[in-house]
Design a protein around this motif. Structure first.
Motif, PDB file in Angstrom:
ATOM      1  N   VAL A 166       0.720  -1.282   0.108  1.00 26.04           N
ATOM      2  CA  VAL A 166       0.035  -0.134  -0.052  1.00 26.04           C
ATOM      3  C   VAL A 166       0.729   1.290  -0.027  1.00 26.04           C
ATOM      4  CG1 VAL A 166      -1.598   1.407   1.423  1.00 26.04           C
ATOM      5  CG2 VAL A 166      -2.247  -0.984   0.998  1.00 26.04           C
TER       6      VAL A 166
ATOM      7  N   LEU B  79      -2.243   2.972   4.834  1.00 29.37           N
ATOM      8  CA  LEU B  79      -3.271   3.740   4.337  1.00 29.37           C
ATOM      9  C   LEU B  79      -3.259   5.229   4.662  1.00 29.37           C
ATOM     10  CD1 LEU B  79      -6.353   1.247   4.835  1.00 29.37           C
ATOM     11  CD2 LEU B  79      -5.113   1.840   2.634  1.00 29.37           C
ATOM     12  N   ASN B  82      -0.589   6.628   2.571  1.00 24.91           N
ATOM     13  CA  ASN B  82      -0.956   6.893   1.194  1.00 24.91           C
ATOM     14  C   ASN B  82      -2.067   8.075   1.134  1.00 24.91           C
ATOM     15  OD1 ASN B  82      -0.365   6.131  -1.308  1.00 24.91           O
ATOM     16  ND2 ASN B  82      -1.450   3.938  -1.182  1.00 24.91           N
TER      17      ASN B  82
END
Lengths: 187, 100
Positions: A166, B79, B82
């Motif tokens: 990710v 996450l 990102n």
């Protein structure tokens, strides 16, 4: 016995207050520091409840690994406007802003040693001797619940690979397709 | 001997405060930290019942919950990083790409 109860009352109060502070504080850095206080006070309560192994694992794993990861990410993305203003003006963050959680953590580390010594002689009938020690937890984990242990290790592996994928994804797609990056690497 | 009821009250309090934090905050990092607080409350209940029943199984489940919390933190923080790369902020109520 009364030392045990008094220590529990104090540490439970600290745990409740610091969990409130985690929710009420604005700056993520200070929230993280109060979460450290909350987790360490929970570790003291674990030790008081004869969970010696669990208590020390809590400190090692939660405050030693997970919270360090949190604070790294807070440092990387700096989500707090005030602090970035301070950083731009060149002043360092005043140490008094993080002094309160740091002082409470120091007190709690003292508490955990008292807790370990107070709860060591197990009262005879209720928790059996050696309850919550490394040996008893390990025997249960590695013999009776062996498959849970193994599946947890697979879960950890998947999570680590997932986290790496990710965080790397954007860099790969920014420099064209995956194959392009791979050929660049090979050159 | 610490009464188990007190431990359970503290555990419920921590879980309740954590779920309030998850609902009330916009910052993704704050929400993730509140989730850690909820898991911590659950761990406290496990250890309290393990002492009450004299079973070491509660401690085993605490180890499993801690591992799951570590995985959750790792993936969640990945996450968030990102998201920050794409949006330059991590306010969750402004991330509405999937909203119908």
């Amino acid at each position: 016995m009364s030392i045990e109860l008094g220590l529990f009352a104090v540490v439970a109060g600290v745990a409740a207050a610091s969990s409130l502070m985690v929710v009420l504080r604005r700056s993520p850095l200070r929230q993280a520091l109060w979460l450290v206080v909350s987790l360490i006070s929970t570790a003291v309560i674990f030790v008081l409840l004869h969970g010696h192994f669990i208590g020390f694992i809590q400190i090692l794993l939660y405050t030693g690994a997970i919270m360090v990861l949190f604070i790294f990410v807070i440092m990387l993305i700096n989500p707090d406007e005030d602090e970035s203003e301070i950083a731009r003006s060149g002043k360092s963050i005043a140490w008094t802003r993080v002094a309160e959680p740091a002082a409470v953590v120091a007190l709690l580390l003292l508490c955990i040693f008292i807790a370990a010594t107070v709860s060591l002689p197990t009262p005879s009938p209720m928790p059996p001797a050696g309850f919550g020690s490394t040996r008893s937890v390990a025997t249960s984990l590695l013999f009776e619940y062996f498959w849970i242990f193994e599946i947890t290790s697979v879960l950890l592996l998947v999570a680590i690979v997932g986290a790496v994928v990710v965080t790397r994804y954007e860099r790969l797609s920014a420099s064209g397709s995956r194959d392009a990056t791979r050929t660049e690497d090979m050159r | 001997m610490i009464p188990t009821v007190t431990v359970l009250v503290l555990s419920a309090f921590m879980a309740a405060v954590g779920s309030f934090g998850m609902l009330a905050r916009r910052n993704a990092l704050s929400i993730l930290m509140a989730a850690e607080l909820v898991l911590n409350g659950a761990n406290l209940a496990f250890v309290g019942f393990a002492r009450e029943l004299g079973l070491v199984e509660g401690h085993v489940f605490v180890i499993v919950v801690m591992t799951v919390a570590a995985c959750e933190a790792a993936v969640g923080l990945a996450l968030i990083i990102n998201l920050f790369r794409m949006r330059r902020h991590i306010l969750l109520d402004e991330v509405t790409t999937l909203k119908g």
